[in-house]
Design a protein around this motif. Structure first.
Motif, PDB file in Angstrom:
ATOM      1  N   PRO A   1       0.729  -1.275  -0.009  1.00 25.88           N
ATOM      2  CA  PRO A   1      -0.052  -0.057   0.118  1.00 25.88           C
ATOM      3  C   PRO A   1       0.847   1.238  -0.087  1.00 25.88           C
ATOM      4  O   PRO A   1       0.483   2.400  -0.631  1.00 25.88           O
ATOM      5  N   GLU A   2       2.035   1.171   0.545  1.00 30.36           N
ATOM      6  CA  GLU A   2       2.774   2.635   0.755  1.00 30.36           C
ATOM      7  C   GLU A   2       3.156   2.977  -0.638  1.00 30.36           C
ATOM      8  O   GLU A   2       3.449   4.159  -0.889  1.00 30.36           O
ATOM      9  N   THR A   3       3.136   2.017  -1.835  1.00 27.33           N
ATOM     10  CA  THR A   3       3.674   2.588  -2.873  1.00 27.33           C
ATOM     11  C   THR A   3       2.673   3.503  -3.746  1.00 27.33           C
ATOM     12  O   THR A   3       2.815   3.764  -4.705  1.00 27.33           O
ATOM     13  N   MET A   4       1.195   3.418  -2.878  1.00 29.86           N
ATOM     14  CA  MET A   4       0.122   4.493  -3.655  1.00 29.86           C
ATOM     15  C   MET A   4       0.631   5.596  -3.862  1.00 29.86           C
ATOM     16  O   MET A   4       0.277   6.616  -4.583  1.00 29.86           O
ATOM     17  N   LEU A   5       1.536   5.933  -2.840  1.00 32.18           N
ATOM     18  CA  LEU A   5       2.165   7.497  -2.820  1.00 32.18           C
ATOM     19  C   LEU A   5       2.760   7.788  -4.276  1.00 32.18           C
ATOM     20  O   LEU A   5       3.068   8.906  -4.637  1.00 32.18           O
ATOM     21  N   GLY A   6       3.243   6.779  -5.010  1.00 35.10           N
ATOM     22  CA  GLY A   6       3.818   6.955  -6.116  1.00 35.10           C
ATOM     23  C   GLY A   6       3.050   6.611  -7.317  1.00 35.10           C
ATOM     24  O   GLY A   6       3.643   6.675  -8.346  1.00 35.10           O
TER      25      GLY A   6
ATOM     26  N   ASP B   1      16.910   6.211   0.487  1.00 36.86           N
ATOM     27  CA  ASP B   1      17.954   5.150   0.597  1.00 36.86           C
ATOM     28  C   ASP B   1      17.830   4.432   1.678  1.00 36.86           C
ATOM     29  O   ASP B   1      18.042   3.262   1.637  1.00 36.86           O
ATOM     30  N   ASP B   2      17.230   4.948   2.758  1.00 34.78           N
ATOM     31  CA  ASP B   2      17.251   3.928   3.947  1.00 34.78           C
ATOM     32  C   ASP B   2      15.631   3.201   4.066  1.00 34.78           C
ATOM     33  O   ASP B   2      15.647   2.746   5.008  1.00 34.78           O
ATOM     34  N   GLY B   3      15.047   3.612   3.017  1.00 31.60           N
ATOM     35  CA  GLY B   3      13.667   2.701   3.343  1.00 31.60           C
ATOM     36  C   GLY B   3      12.420   3.765   3.882  1.00 31.60           C
ATOM     37  O   GLY B   3      11.450   3.284   4.093  1.00 31.60           O
ATOM     38  N   THR B   4      12.993   4.837   4.122  1.00 31.51           N
ATOM     39  CA  THR B   4      12.052   5.824   4.643  1.00 31.51           C
ATOM     40  C   THR B   4      11.266   6.619   3.368  1.00 31.51           C
ATOM     41  O   THR B   4      12.073   6.650   2.486  1.00 31.51           O
TER      42      THR B   4
ATOM     43  N   ASP C   1       9.058   5.141   8.305  1.00 30.20           N
ATOM     44  CA  ASP C   1       9.722   4.163   7.410  1.00 30.20           C
ATOM     45  C   ASP C   1       8.749   3.555   6.688  1.00 30.20           C
ATOM     46  O   ASP C   1       7.315   3.386   6.817  1.00 30.20           O
ATOM     47  N   ARG C   2       9.224   2.781   5.604  1.00 34.00           N
ATOM     48  CA  ARG C   2       8.235   2.211   4.515  1.00 34.00           C
ATOM     49  C   ARG C   2       6.718   1.454   5.110  1.00 34.00           C
ATOM     50  O   ARG C   2       5.568   1.137   4.836  1.00 34.00           O
ATOM     51  N   TYR C   3       7.288   0.599   6.441  1.00 29.23           N
ATOM     52  CA  TYR C   3       6.301  -0.148   6.816  1.00 29.23           C
ATOM     53  C   TYR C   3       5.182   0.490   7.917  1.00 29.23           C
ATOM     54  O   TYR C   3       4.020   0.083   7.841  1.00 29.23           O
ATOM     55  N   GLU C   4       5.888   1.654   8.138  1.00 27.63           N
ATOM     56  CA  GLU C   4       5.017   2.481   9.087  1.00 27.63           C
ATOM     57  C   GLU C   4       3.710   3.020   7.954  1.00 27.63           C
ATOM     58  O   GLU C   4       2.716   3.191   8.666  1.00 27.63           O
ATOM     59  N   ALA C   5       4.695   3.643   7.244  1.00 29.40           N
ATOM     60  CA  ALA C   5       3.568   4.428   6.244  1.00 29.40           C
ATOM     61  C   ALA C   5       2.730   3.345   5.652  1.00 29.40           C
ATOM     62  O   ALA C   5       1.653   3.853   5.492  1.00 29.40           O
ATOM     63  N   ARG C   6       3.073   2.043   5.628  1.00 28.12           N
ATOM     64  CA  ARG C   6       2.026   1.050   5.099  1.00 28.12           C
ATOM     65  C   ARG C   6       0.807   1.151   6.010  1.00 28.12           C
ATOM     66  O   ARG C   6      -0.409   1.290   5.539  1.00 28.12           O
ATOM     67  N   GLU C   7       1.061   0.752   7.321  1.00 28.64           N
ATOM     68  CA  GLU C   7      -0.027   0.861   8.294  1.00 28.64           C
ATOM     69  C   GLU C   7      -0.996   2.287   8.341  1.00 28.64           C
ATOM     70  O   GLU C   7      -1.912   2.166   8.402  1.00 28.64           O
ATOM     71  N   ALA C   8      -0.162   3.446   8.190  1.00 23.67           N
ATOM     72  CA  ALA C   8      -0.756   4.624   8.309  1.00 23.67           C
ATOM     73  C   ALA C   8      -1.603   4.767   6.983  1.00 23.67           C
ATOM     74  O   ALA C   8      -2.968   5.508   7.120  1.00 23.67           O
ATOM     75  N   ILE C   9      -1.241   4.511   5.943  1.00 27.16           N
ATOM     76  CA  ILE C   9      -2.004   4.557   4.845  1.00 27.16           C
ATOM     77  C   ILE C   9      -3.183   3.936   4.716  1.00 27.16           C
ATOM     78  O   ILE C   9      -4.528   4.169   4.552  1.00 27.16           O
ATOM     79  N   VAL C  10      -3.211   2.534   5.269  1.00 20.58           N
ATOM     80  CA  VAL C  10      -4.302   1.802   5.293  1.00 20.58           C
ATOM     81  C   VAL C  10      -5.322   2.311   6.128  1.00 20.58           C
ATOM     82  O   VAL C  10      -6.463   2.403   5.833  1.00 20.58           O
TER      83      VAL C  10
END
Length: 878
Positions: A222-227, A301-304, A316-325
């Motif tokens: 889901p985090e890739t929705m941002l792109g 580069d660090d995944g944020t 972080d990419r996984y935090e963002a995933r949760e938040a976006i959902v």
RNA sequence: GGGAGCAUAGCUCAGCUGGGAGAGCAUCCGCCUUACAAGCGGGGGGUCAUAGGUUCAAGUCCUAUUGUUCCCACCA
């Protein structure tokens, strides 16, 4: 001068001493010599980070067997050793070590880091190659190389520049596999896919100007929705025709994105709608190119998440995933979450989930390079053993993508590209004095370094001096065989092949001999995290290098994995001890004598063992030619232990212990001769003990250069072989009977051999002393009939003869009847089988004559024996 | 999703181009036989995963099935 030998072989007293001696004598050192035929193997260079593990031990043992064998065959052998700088693996270790001291890379800068790295290399770089020596490997240490040596580094630069000139190396902004932990790009080969159950989130985006209409799709990230820069459907999907060309709105960022049609989208998976994120997915990237979509990079580069991610920036990419959902759910745009089995790529070094990221990187264009490598295999110029790996090789090359060679690391070969402020890029082996375009003198070298496999790909010729045209290069290239585990077929073998073809115009090797990997007792891969690794140095310490080597060689077919059992090492150790004691026995009996014997002096037994040795030599050579090392080792093992020790030595004893025996010298000569032949055949497998015995028994200065046994027609004694085999069969039958009747060896029996055949009687007369020695006979009487033999003597039937042993008091007539009846039944079955076969018109009509002949002979033999046993049974009233 | 390997004696594994099933370890019986008890002699133990097929003949070749391991792969 002969030494006294202990009753037990002690590898500790031998191995280090002999190895030092070999090195001192330069036996391993090869010199280019055009009058000789070369045989070359390039040792796969171990990482300088490593310790010797069982995988190395297996790999080295196989190579050493080939090298030592070829040397004995008279080839000018070179085994080129060296080490690999192992860019990322090593850099990670150095960084870890620095971290322990509280230092970071950025603190000390590139130069400071390299200084530390080289210091680290000086400390541990040589450890592993020193450990290799404990195995007894006959590598030319005088030529040892390191991938970051001056010469090899020069080769790397040369290759880079040449490929760049040919347009085969380019720099471009592409999606690469990015490790957010190591903060570097990695190649496809370094990504390990693993199946796992992951989330599969369904969302919907509103469609602009169509209130109440949504596009629904699903994603695992889901985090890739941002792109996201588009939503795609299949052009033929009837459900969505009305949406094609419309605009959807990515709700969180309010970005308007087109709804496009592309064949890539499948109608029968998910909702038939796909979000397109060109900057973070390899498929989407392609679609983006086709539809000219913007590529929005949302990640650091660090995944944020970066500034393109709006309010999620910094997460972080996984935090963002949760938040976006969560946020999508708040907007009632989250539909559901499913569980989906899919595979996910991780970095093979650190297991971090690899993120596809847009990066400006250097690539090698693979298509043109792969083609000749494919052809070489298809045209049989390159042979891969076992054959099945050829398919894997082809499949990889036929589906290859461009190779990302730049790494954001310092430990390695720095990319020889120089940038000018004016935008000009100069690729050259040395830094140019000024920009060729604008003349500026301020040029900056590329900060990145090369994939470690870029340099090891050149190993077969860079180690021989390339790009200089050295005599070594001319003589030893191409090499003969590459020995490696299947694990690094793609990483290394493939890349050496196309590099060799490209720069040398010739394949780097003719054969690729692939072996399996070492596993623990339970069949698990050995790994640090499992802690199930066996330290080969410990095994060597306890059992010796020869024992370890032999245990890794026998009972394994090419390409198959191998479980490690310490019991197998013990068994090998026992074999070494057996050889040791056989040698002791022979030396004791030789004393100071130098026996000589002409062929005419040799007895049937002597000729029998010589003929056997002769044939084993031929077979073993053939097996080695075919890389059947396990079979080869097994054959010599059986020959030495079963035939030579258990039969021939025992048969020689009565002759040795009888000073008056006129064939005593022939026996001594044969013992020594066959021992030496056996040692030669064993030497490639177990170099230390064979050298020790060979030199002690006066075989010469070293067995390393002794001539490998070849089949000699004049040593092919078929008649004597048959004769001795007949005696052996009789002895076995007698032993069997004695054991059945519980007759102890101390009770020596009279033996009568009865045969109507004059020829057979001759065989038994000559074999009488062996029967006495090996079947506990007190005396052996050979006669044409049963005169004088007690009626109740136990009897056995062997081909061509009957044997009687009077054990009056031991014989239980009823049991005897039983035994003979069983024998009759067995023979009847045999005869029945053979007869049925011979009565089958199909068999007689179609089988080859030699097979039919064999069956006829069997029928006659078993028929005769059956008649004889029936006769005996009748004689005791059965 | 594609491909490959493996399935043979209690265990670990050999068995090359088809011609009567092997080894090591384990097990049982007997031996301190003057090279070796880390040894010697003898024995037991296998419908070679299953089902078809090719062949005079299949552990070996072909097909399918089952189990198992691995490799490759951008199905969101």
């Amino acid at each position: 001068m002969r030494k006294e030998l202990d009753t037990r072989y002690d590898p500790k007293a031998v191995e280090d001493r002999l190895y030092a001696h070999w090195v001192k004598q330069k036996y391993f050192h090869a010199v280019a010599d055009e009058t000789k035929t070369p045989y070359t193997i390039m040792m796969p260079p171990p990482n300088v980070t490593g310790q010797l593990h069982l995988g190395h031990a297996l790999n080295l043992t196989l190579q050493d067997i080939l090298i030592r064998w070829k040397k004995m065959q008279g080839f000018n052998t070179l085994w080129m050793p060296g080490t690999d700088h192992a860019a990322i693996a090593t850099e990670v270790k150095i960084v870890e070590k620095m971290a322990a001291e509280g230092i970071k890379k950025v603190d000390i800068g590139r130069e400071g880091f390299m200084e530390r790295a080289w210091a680290w290399y000086d400390d541990v770089g040589g450890v592993i190659s020193n450990q290799f020596r404990k195995l007894g490997v006959a590598a030319d240490w005088d030529r040892e190389r390191f991938t970051m040596d001056e010469g090899l580094s020069d080769a790397v630069l040369e290759v880079f520049v040449r490929l760049h000139e040919k347009g085969l190396i380019y720099r471009g902004e592409r999606l690469v596999n990015w490790c957010t932990h190591c903060k570097t790009s990695i190649s496809d080969a370094e990504v390990e896919h693993e199946d796992q159950k992951g989330g599969f989130w369904h969302f919907k985006y509103p469609v602009k100007d169509m209130p109440g209409t949504y596009v629904e799709f699903a994603t695992t990230r889901p985090e890739t929705m941002l792109g996201d820069t588009a939503i795609a459907v299949n052009p033929n999907d009837e459900r969505y025709q009305h949406l094609i060309g419309k605009t959807a709105v990515m709700p969180i960022l309010g970005r308007e994105i087109p709804i496009i049609a592309d064949d890539y989208v499948k109608t029968d998976f998910g909702t038939g709608m796909v979000k397109i994120t060109p900057a973070h997915d390899f498929n989407d990237f392609e679609i983006g190119v086709r539809h000219n979509l913007p590529k929005i990079n949302i990640m650091n580069d660090d995944g944020t998440i970066n500034e393109n991610g709006g309010k999620y920036a910094g997460m972080d990419r996984y935090e963002a995933r949760e938040a976006i959902v969560l946020d999508m759910d708040m907007r009632n745009l989250f539909v559901k979450k499913e569980v989906l089995e899919n595979s996910i790529g991780g970095h093979d070094r650190c297991r971090t989930v690899v993120e596809p990221l847009m990066k400006l990187q250097w690539f090698v264009k693979m298509e043109g390079l792969a083609k000749p490598a494919i052809d070489a295999y298809k045209n049989d110029e390159l042979r891969i053993v076992p054959e099945r790996f050829g398919k894997v090789y082809l499949h990889w090359l036929e589906n290859i993508r461009d190779w990302c060679i730049s790494r954001q690391l310092w430990w390695g070969h720095r990319i020889p590209a120089y940038y000018c402020a004016c935008g000009e890029v100069t690729v050259a082996k040395a830094a140019p004095d000024a920009c060729s375009k604008c003349g500026a003198v301020e040029l900056k070298q590329d900060e990145d370094s090369l994939d470690t496999w870029f340099s090891s790909a050149l190993w077969p010729f860079s180690t021989l001096g390339w790009p200089e045209q050295t005599p070594e290069l001319a003589h030893f290239y191409p090499t003969n065989v590459l020995v490696t585990a299947y694990e690094i077929l793609f990483f290394w073998v493939v890349r050496m092949v196309f590099s060799g073809i490209e720069f040398m115009g010739q394949l780097p090797f003719k054969d690729v001999f692939i072996h399996g990997i070492m596993r623990d007792e339970q069949g698990r891969k050995m790994s640090k995290s499992l802690g199930n690794g066996i330290d080969p140095l410990e095994a060597i310490e306890n059992y010796g290098a020869d024992a370890l080597r032999f245990s890794l060689t026998t009972g394994n077919a090419p390409g198959n994995d191998l479980r490690f059992y310490i019991e197998k090492v013990e068994a090998s150790r026992n074999f070494l001890n057996k050889i040791w004691n056989a040698a002791r026995f022979i030396m004791m009996n030789l004393g100071d004598a130098e026996p000589t014997a002409e062929i005419d002096d040799l007895t049937a037994a002597d000729r029998w063992i010589i003929a056997k040795a002769n044939r084993v030599a031929a077979e073993v050579t053939q097996n080695l030619d075919n890389y059947e090392l396990g079979v080869a080792a097994d054959k010599v093992y059986t020959f030495m232990w079963d035939e030579f020790c258990d039969w021939y030595i025992e048969m020689a004893k009565p002759r040795l212990y009888n000073e008056a025996d006129t064939t005593r010298d022939a026996a001594l000569w044969t013992l020594r001769h066959v021992l030496i032949s056996g040692l030669k055949m064993l030497h490639p497998f177990i170099p230390f003990i064979t050298e020790e015995i060979f030199t002690t028994v006066g075989g010469g200065d070293t067995i390393m250069t002794a001539q490998w046994p070849v089949f000699a027609a004049e040593h092919d004694f078929a008649a004597e072989e048959a004769e001795v085999e007949q005696i052996k069969e009789a002895i076995r039958a007698m032993r069997n009977l004695r054991s059945n009747m519980n007759v102890p060896p101390s009770r020596r029996a009279k033996v009568f051999v009865v045969s109507e055949s004059c020829e057979v009687r001759g065989i038994y007369e000559r074999g009488a002393k062996y029967i006495m020695a090996l079947a506990s006979a007190a005396e052996v009487t050979v006669q044409a009939d049963r005169d004088g033999i007690e009626a109740n003597a136990v009897s056995i039937v062997v081909p061509g003869a009957e044997i009687f042993m009077p054990f009056a008091d031991l014989v239980d007539i009823e049991k005897e009847k039983e035994r003979l009846a069983k024998e009759v039944a067995k023979l009847e079955q045999e005869v029945g089988r053979v007869t049925a076969k011979l009565n089958n018109p199909g068999f007689v009509g179609k089988a080859p004559a030699s097979i039919i002949e064999e069956e006829r002979a069997k029928e006659a033999k078993y028929g005769e024996m059956l008649a004889a046993v029936r006769e005996q049974l009748k004689a005791i009233g059965g």
